[in-house]
Design a protein around this motif. Sequence first.
Motif, mmCIF file in Angstrom:
data_model
loop_
_atom_site.group_PDB
_atom_site.id
_atom_site.type_symbol
_atom_site.label_atom_id
_atom_site.label_comp_id
_atom_site.label_asym_id
_atom_site.label_seq_id
_atom_site.Cartn_x
_atom_site.Cartn_y
_atom_site.Cartn_z
ATOM 1 N N LEU A 170 0.874 -1.281 0.035
ATOM 2 C CA LEU A 170 -0.027 -0.058 -0.029
ATOM 3 C C LEU A 170 0.849 1.171 -0.053
ATOM 4 C CD1 LEU A 170 -3.008 1.000 0.688
ATOM 5 C CD2 LEU A 170 -2.383 1.390 2.824
ATOM 6 N N ILE A 171 1.795 1.315 0.943
ATOM 7 C CA ILE A 171 2.702 2.286 0.883
ATOM 8 C C ILE A 171 3.365 2.578 -0.385
ATOM 9 C CG2 ILE A 171 4.935 3.209 1.974
ATOM 10 C CD1 ILE A 171 3.750 1.994 4.630
ATOM 11 N N GLY A 172 3.866 1.300 -1.008
ATOM 12 C CA GLY A 172 4.694 1.312 -2.355
ATOM 13 C C GLY A 172 3.686 2.193 -3.288
ATOM 14 N N SER A 173 2.405 1.664 -3.229
ATOM 15 C CA SER A 173 1.682 2.088 -4.272
ATOM 16 C C SER A 173 1.317 3.699 -4.187
ATOM 17 C CB SER A 173 0.428 1.434 -4.154
ATOM 18 O OG SER A 173 0.341 0.038 -4.407
ATOM 19 N N LEU A 174 1.171 4.099 -2.994
ATOM 20 C CA LEU A 174 0.949 5.470 -2.685
ATOM 21 C C LEU A 174 2.114 6.299 -3.168
ATOM 22 C CD1 LEU A 174 -1.205 5.193 0.534
ATOM 23 C CD2 LEU A 174 -2.026 5.769 -1.687
ATOM 24 N N THR A 175 3.093 5.815 -2.689
ATOM 25 C CA THR A 175 4.724 6.418 -3.181
ATOM 26 C C THR A 175 4.548 6.700 -4.711
ATOM 27 O OG1 THR A 175 5.695 5.316 -1.385
ATOM 28 C CG2 THR A 175 6.924 6.373 -2.634
ATOM 29 N N TYR A 176 4.189 5.549 -5.304
ATOM 30 C CA TYR A 176 4.199 5.562 -6.766
ATOM 31 C C TYR A 176 3.424 6.486 -7.286
ATOM 32 C CZ TYR A 176 2.954 3.481 -11.558
ATOM 33 O OH TYR A 176 2.637 3.152 -12.857
ATOM 34 N N PHE A 177 2.214 6.581 -6.787
ATOM 35 C CA PHE A 177 1.011 7.552 -7.118
ATOM 36 C C PHE A 177 1.531 9.005 -7.030
ATOM 37 C CE2 PHE A 177 -2.412 10.604 -6.285
ATOM 38 C CZ PHE A 177 -3.075 10.475 -7.280
ATOM 39 N N PHE A 178 2.252 9.371 -5.894
ATOM 40 C CA PHE A 178 2.463 10.748 -5.472
ATOM 41 C C PHE A 178 3.817 11.056 -6.551
ATOM 42 C CE2 PHE A 178 -0.197 10.465 -1.972
ATOM 43 C CZ PHE A 178 -1.262 11.153 -2.156
ATOM 44 N N PHE A 179 4.692 10.026 -6.509
ATOM 45 C CA PHE A 179 5.986 10.274 -7.472
ATOM 46 C C PHE A 179 5.502 10.720 -8.823
ATOM 47 C CE2 PHE A 179 8.745 8.500 -10.859
ATOM 48 C CZ PHE A 179 9.920 9.150 -10.622
ATOM 49 N N HIS A 180 4.557 9.990 -9.359
ATOM 50 C CA HIS A 180 4.026 10.259 -10.812
ATOM 51 C C HIS A 180 3.257 11.506 -10.922
ATOM 52 C CE1 HIS A 180 5.760 7.083 -13.031
ATOM 53 N NE2 HIS A 180 5.369 6.138 -12.420
ATOM 54 N N HIS A 181 2.223 11.842 -9.861
ATOM 55 C CA HIS A 181 1.686 12.914 -10.024
ATOM 56 C C HIS A 181 2.590 14.084 -9.962
ATOM 57 C CE1 HIS A 181 -1.867 15.371 -9.338
ATOM 58 N NE2 HIS A 181 -1.181 16.230 -8.594
ATOM 59 N N ASN A 182 3.532 14.015 -8.856
ATOM 60 C CA ASN A 182 4.585 15.338 -8.734
ATOM 61 C C ASN A 182 5.463 15.582 -9.773
ATOM 62 O OD1 ASN A 182 3.255 15.781 -6.229
ATOM 63 N ND2 ASN A 182 4.709 14.614 -5.087
ATOM 64 N N THR A 183 5.397 14.400 -10.556
ATOM 65 C CA THR A 183 6.776 14.817 -11.660
ATOM 66 C C THR A 183 5.907 14.882 -13.070
ATOM 67 O OG1 THR A 183 6.586 12.139 -11.840
ATOM 68 C CG2 THR A 183 8.636 13.338 -10.619
ATOM 69 N N LYS A 184 4.574 15.072 -12.773
ATOM 70 C CA LYS A 184 3.633 15.358 -13.957
ATOM 71 C C LYS A 184 3.638 14.323 -14.892
ATOM 72 C CE LYS A 184 3.508 20.394 -13.870
ATOM 73 N NZ LYS A 184 3.691 20.379 -12.415
ATOM 74 N N PHE A 185 3.808 13.088 -14.402
ATOM 75 C CA PHE A 185 3.943 11.650 -15.191
ATOM 76 C C PHE A 185 4.783 11.404 -16.290
ATOM 77 C CE2 PHE A 185 -0.455 13.225 -13.947
ATOM 78 C CZ PHE A 185 -0.811 12.015 -13.160
ATOM 79 N N THR A 186 5.866 12.388 -16.067
ATOM 80 C CA THR A 186 6.778 12.506 -17.402
ATOM 81 C C THR A 186 7.828 11.196 -17.272
ATOM 82 O OG1 THR A 186 8.236 13.610 -15.604
ATOM 83 C CG2 THR A 186 7.233 14.801 -17.721
ATOM 84 N N HIS A 187 7.665 10.493 -16.069
ATOM 85 C CA HIS A 187 8.510 9.293 -16.179
ATOM 86 C C HIS A 187 7.618 8.083 -16.388
ATOM 87 C CE1 HIS A 187 11.858 11.055 -14.421
ATOM 88 N NE2 HIS A 187 11.040 11.825 -13.800
ATOM 89 N N LEU A 188 6.442 8.019 -16.828
ATOM 90 C CA LEU A 188 5.689 6.651 -17.386
ATOM 91 C C LEU A 188 5.956 6.577 -18.511
ATOM 92 C CD1 LEU A 188 1.712 7.890 -16.445
ATOM 93 C CD2 LEU A 188 3.110 6.129 -15.361
ATOM 94 N N LYS A 189 6.156 5.230 -18.661
ATOM 95 C CA LYS A 189 6.478 4.496 -20.046
ATOM 96 C C LYS A 189 5.916 5.230 -21.248
ATOM 97 C CE LYS A 189 9.640 1.636 -20.337
ATOM 98 N NZ LYS A 189 9.855 0.375 -19.556
#
Length: 368
Positions: free
Chosen positions: A106-125
């Motif tokens: 759960l913590i991993g998933s939320l971290t994943y969410f906030f990471f992509h949200h805060n980096t404006k999704f630029t790191h998504l495949k």
Amino acid sequence: MRDDYEIFIWSTITFGMTASLVIWPNDVLISNHLTIEELFHSYLGDQSKDPLEYNCRKIVLNQTILGCLPFVYSLITFFYSDLPTVSSRIPSTKLHYFTNISILILIGSLTYFFFHHNTKFTHLKPMKYLKLYSEDLTRIRAQLSTEFRNFFNFSVSLAYSSRIIISDSWVMNFNRYNFIIVNISDIQFEAVNAQQFALNETGEEVQYVSIRANILNRSIPHFFFRIKGTDFRDLQDKLTSRIEIAREIIFHVSPNERFVEVFQENVNENGTYPYPDTNSLESCIGCYATQANVKINQGCQQQGRQQCRQCFCRPMWCVSCLGRVFAGKQDQSHPEFWLNGQADCPTCRAIFCVRDVQMLRVNDEDNH
Ligand SMILES: [Zn+2]
Ligand SMILES: [Zn+2]
Ligand SMILES: [Zn+2]
């Protein structure tokens, strides 16, 4: 006191049902707007305004919610069990071990969410693939938003919230957990196999064709999608390059499908019905795959039989589905009479014939 086995069975059944509805929402949930996409629509935004942003948010949100499911399982098991706590810093039961792991996920998933949200999704495949075209996505983003709304896109729904859209320059393949956008010039389609399915009460067979999209020139992985055999020609029409067809594929044409083609040809002779308000057009209520594109507009001069009447319903059908509805109301043992037959509008029951159906004429027709 329940034994462990009973708790395990009950919580697994409850969880299985909950999780499957989250992952594969049924018609009841969809029609009541109880899907993740609907519940979080204020976070996701408007897909037609910015499909790129919408789909980035959608896939990250759906993946995050998947990551929350193990913890939901712990909570459900806790609900059925008599344990005083769901988790413990010093785990002593299976549930405690499982819960502790699920909390980490759960913590991993939320971290994943906030990471992509805060980096404006630029790191998504999918965004990285898109950057192969241009490091600055502003222009592509604007172009996608414009083309996404084009009435003349090839657009087919594959499952809930999954769709393949081919616009003038881009091929967009969206599903709930991933998407891929490739320039149309870099793609080569290949029909790899076809399957027949008996569908609905009428037992009419529907053919599905699996298509492999090979990406040329760029290091983007290929992908598959599956469309109805009847949509295949529309797909081919949208493309400038030919779709390769595996030798074993034989396109299957049922009497109804053959009628649908004749129906369409006849409708094309009826002139068009001006309908400038394309934004209010919804998906065809027959297939949900194409936009409604016909109007029942009484214009025949038939005599010697029941009088056709004007239908005042808004356009709700695509020409193929209306053709299927029309065919369904004819004497099934005499297809030769179908074209001269009459049917009633599925909504208002106004009687109409083939001469009373007109294709919609939309404003941006001259852009095509
Ligand atoms: Zn339809
Ligand atoms: Zn009607
Ligand atoms: Zn008529």
